[in-house]
Design an enzyme around this catalytic site. Structure first.
Site, mmCIF file in Angstrom:
data_model
loop_
_atom_site.group_PDB
_atom_site.id
_atom_site.type_symbol
_atom_site.label_atom_id
_atom_site.label_comp_id
_atom_site.label_asym_id
_atom_site.label_seq_id
_atom_site.Cartn_x
_atom_site.Cartn_y
_atom_site.Cartn_z
ATOM 1 N N HIS A 87 -51.008 -33.766 49.871
ATOM 2 C CA HIS A 87 -51.397 -33.320 48.559
ATOM 3 C C HIS A 87 -52.577 -32.646 48.687
ATOM 4 C CE1 HIS A 87 -50.002 -34.124 44.428
ATOM 5 N NE2 HIS A 87 -50.984 -32.938 44.402
ATOM 6 N N CYS A 152 -67.609 -39.137 62.608
ATOM 7 C CA CYS A 152 -68.038 -38.366 63.655
ATOM 8 C C CYS A 152 -69.394 -37.508 63.091
ATOM 9 C CB CYS A 152 -67.074 -37.356 64.578
ATOM 10 S SG CYS A 152 -67.813 -36.422 65.540
ATOM 11 N N CYS A 216 -51.878 -36.606 59.709
ATOM 12 C CA CYS A 216 -52.872 -37.138 58.672
ATOM 13 C C CYS A 216 -52.360 -38.179 57.577
ATOM 14 C CB CYS A 216 -52.991 -35.690 57.528
ATOM 15 S SG CYS A 216 -53.608 -36.345 56.053
HETATM 16 P P1 NAD Z 1 -48.350 -37.484 46.664
HETATM 17 O O1 NAD Z 1 -48.697 -36.445 45.620
HETATM 18 O O2 NAD Z 1 -47.089 -37.421 47.446
HETATM 19 O O3 NAD Z 1 -48.564 -39.029 45.921
HETATM 20 C C1 NAD Z 1 -49.406 -39.457 44.935
HETATM 21 C C2 NAD Z 1 -48.593 -40.214 44.015
HETATM 22 O O4 NAD Z 1 -49.430 -40.843 43.021
HETATM 23 C C3 NAD Z 1 -47.657 -39.562 43.180
HETATM 24 O O5 NAD Z 1 -46.269 -40.335 43.432
HETATM 25 C C4 NAD Z 1 -47.921 -39.663 41.779
HETATM 26 O O6 NAD Z 1 -47.057 -39.804 40.847
HETATM 27 C C5 NAD Z 1 -48.908 -40.863 41.902
HETATM 28 N N1 NAD Z 1 -50.243 -41.149 40.870
HETATM 29 C C6 NAD Z 1 -50.925 -40.035 40.230
HETATM 30 N N2 NAD Z 1 -51.602 -40.391 39.523
HETATM 31 C C7 NAD Z 1 -51.350 -41.699 39.372
HETATM 32 C C8 NAD Z 1 -52.140 -42.756 38.660
HETATM 33 N N3 NAD Z 1 -53.131 -42.452 37.822
HETATM 34 N N4 NAD Z 1 -51.760 -44.140 38.691
HETATM 35 C C9 NAD Z 1 -50.509 -44.249 39.377
HETATM 36 N N5 NAD Z 1 -49.799 -43.232 40.316
HETATM 37 C C10 NAD Z 1 -50.327 -42.025 40.153
HETATM 38 O O7 NAD Z 1 -49.734 -37.297 47.491
HETATM 39 P P2 NAD Z 1 -49.894 -37.863 49.104
HETATM 40 O O8 NAD Z 1 -49.781 -36.777 50.036
HETATM 41 O O9 NAD Z 1 -49.235 -39.242 49.337
HETATM 42 O O10 NAD Z 1 -51.643 -38.081 49.004
HETATM 43 C C11 NAD Z 1 -52.137 -39.227 48.061
HETATM 44 C C12 NAD Z 1 -53.584 -38.997 48.190
HETATM 45 O O11 NAD Z 1 -54.224 -39.326 49.327
HETATM 46 C C13 NAD Z 1 -53.874 -37.687 47.831
HETATM 47 O O12 NAD Z 1 -55.155 -37.725 46.821
HETATM 48 C C14 NAD Z 1 -54.519 -37.043 49.162
HETATM 49 O O13 NAD Z 1 -55.437 -36.012 48.841
HETATM 50 C C15 NAD Z 1 -55.104 -38.234 49.691
HETATM 51 N N6 NAD Z 1 -55.119 -38.149 51.210
HETATM 52 C C16 NAD Z 1 -56.220 -38.897 51.602
HETATM 53 C C17 NAD Z 1 -56.717 -38.961 53.024
HETATM 54 C C18 NAD Z 1 -57.815 -39.798 53.626
HETATM 55 O O14 NAD Z 1 -58.180 -39.606 54.634
HETATM 56 N N7 NAD Z 1 -58.736 -40.491 52.522
HETATM 57 C C19 NAD Z 1 -55.783 -38.419 53.839
HETATM 58 C C20 NAD Z 1 -54.731 -37.900 53.375
HETATM 59 C C21 NAD Z 1 -54.180 -37.793 52.083
HETATM 60 ZN ZN ZN Z 2 -68.943 -38.178 66.943
#
Ligand code: NAD
Ligand code: ZN
Length: 418
Positions: A87, A152, A216
């Site tokens: 996402h 890092c 990821c």
């Molecule tokens: P995705 O879109 O497949 O899943 C997100 C889910 O959240 C969906 O099913 C959606 O219906 C649900 N959702 C949205 N708003 C909501 C709410 N208010 N309450 C409850 N459910 C809700 O996305 P994904 O690929 O699984 O990624 C999830 C999140 O993690 C994204 O924000 C992405 O950017 C983030 N992410 C963070 C890192 C990190 O290192 N921190 C790494 C990868 C992804």
């Molecule tokens: Zn480093």
């Protein structure tokens, strides 16, 4: 070939995979040696290949022929075999809540093979199998030396940078016009250039079309639970957002022995799928006329022991924090927020001994920790197949965006050779 043979055999021993048929090994070695021979002819040259370019926010990607410059100091050029869509790519493509930077080659979940290495690279060589990671590990800074951090100093995620850190330039161009990189990986290209610190060298027997998702989303969710939330056996865990990242967090809770795993999502279609991941109860905030944190507190006699937020939405982040039990509850934020989002909660929640944490990449250090996560898959401790719901050829990459926008499936694998 002698070195390669012994390397592969060592790996086989290490993961107790004697059952690998001789035939499989032989065919793997032929494929592998072809790759090495074919690649050596491109070393030091500009490679012309296909890449999916995001020219403008929210407009379909266009498959273009791009020039990929050779890797410079501490860089590696990688042939991408499989990539998938997370996402985070969609947020930066839409550029609604993030700073726009175009034209850009997105993509950060992938598996590939090293084509050539630049000056100073000693721990990777052509033919090595690698997973590019959006956050890196230089192995020298205070963070890399700390057991507690994966932030890092040199290579931590920077979503606004579209160039290589060595010289501030892009390695991609079309007719001499630079195309920006994305989070140091840009995997929606047949070849990409990545800093050596953002590449995890993995077991060459691991199927890249599956382990690419560890680059990821799946590692992020798994690590958020196992490395950061750390639920105790028998505890209750709420997961906000049941996409691939959230379900990987649920998988972590299952592995840790949680007895109740409460899945929260606005899309009830996710609930059926989530059962396969050990989620025991479901809450759709839309079904209630009170805040979801209150619903969860009622279900759990005061709150869950741990919660992991994987939505990227600020309301869900606040609910995920407020739904943990006072005295010991820990909430972990994983979702990437809108750039203007502000977290608002009563300080009393902290006084009442609720803890709020956040993580990038599940606190894994890409080079030191990810090879072992790949081995967890090879040893069948971790199931990746259930995350892989769709597959498209590279020429149809925009379909993967449509699926993500419609909330269908979990991970769509994009085959670069098709
Ligand atoms: P995705 O879109 O497949 O899943 C997100 C889910 O959240 C969906 O099913 C959606 O219906 C649900 N959702 C949205 N708003 C909501 C709410 N208010 N309450 C409850 N459910 C809700 O996305 P994904 O690929 O699984 O990624 C999830 C999140 O993690 C994204 O924000 C992405 O950017 C983030 N992410 C963070 C890192 C990190 O290192 N921190 C790494 C990868 C992804
Ligand atoms: Zn480093």
């Amino acid at each position: 070939m002698e070195n390669i043979d012994s390397d592969v055999l060592k790996k086989i021993n290490s993961v107790h995979m004697f059952h690998y048929l001789k035939r499989d090994l032989a065919s793997h070695m032929i494929l592998y040696s072809n790759q090495v021979t074919k690649m050596s002819s491109t070393i030091g040259q500009v490679i012309r290949c296909k890449a999916a370019v995001a020219w403008e926010a929210g407009k379909p990607l266009v498959i273009e022929e791009v020039e990929v410059a050779p890797p410079q100091k501490m860089e590696v050029r990688v042939k991408i075999h499989f990539t998938s869509l997370c996402h985070t790519d969609v947020y930066f493509w839409e550029a609604k809540g993030q700073n726009p930077l175009f034209p850009r080659i997105l993509g950060h979940e992938a598996g590939g093979v090293v084509e050539s290495v630049g000056e100073g690279v000693t721990d990777l060589a052509p033919g090595d199998h690698v997973l590019p990671v959006f956050t890196g590990e230089c192995k020298e800074c205070a963070h890399c030396k700390s057991e507690e951090s994966n932030m890092c100093d040199l290579l931590r995620i920077n979503t606004d940078r579209g160039v290589m850190i060595h010289d501030g330039k892009s390695r991609f161009s079309i007719n001499g016009k630079p195309i920006f990189h994305f989070v140091g990986t840009s995997t929606f290209s047949e070849y990409t250039v990545v800093h050596v610190g953002c590449l995890a060298k993995i077991n060459p027997l691991a199927p890249l079309e599956k382990v690419c998702v560890l680059s990821c989303g799946i590692s992020t969710g798994l690590g958020a639970t196992l490395n950061v939330a750390k639920p105790k056996k028998g505890s209750s865990v709420a997961i906000f957002g049941l996409g691939a990242v959230g379900l990987a967090a649920a998988e972590g809770a299952r592995i840790a022995g949680a007895s109740r795993i409460i899945g929260v999502d606005l899309n009830s279609n996710r609930f059926e799928l989530a059962k396969k991941f050990g989620v025991t109860e479901f809450v759709n905030p839309k079904d209630y006329n009170k805040p979801v944190q209150e619903v969860i507190a009622e279900m759990t006699n005061g709150g869950v022991d741990r919660s992991v937020e994987c939505t990227g939405h600020i309301d869900a982040m606040i609910s995920a924090f407020e739904c943990v039990h006072d005295g010991w509850g820990v909430a972990v934020l994983v979702g990437v927020p809108h750039k203007d989002a502000v977290f608002k909660t009563s300080p009393l929640n902290f006084l009442n001994e609720k803890t709020l944490k956040g993580t990038f990449y599940g606190n894994y250090k890409p080079r030191s920790d990810i090879p072992a996560v790949v081995e967890q898959y090879m040893n069948k401790e971790l199931e990746l197949e259930k995350f892989l719901t769709h597959e498209v050829p590279f020429s149809e990459i925009n379909k993967a965006f449509d699926l993500m926008l419609k909330g269908e499936g979990l991970r769509c694998i994009i085959r670069m050779d098709a």
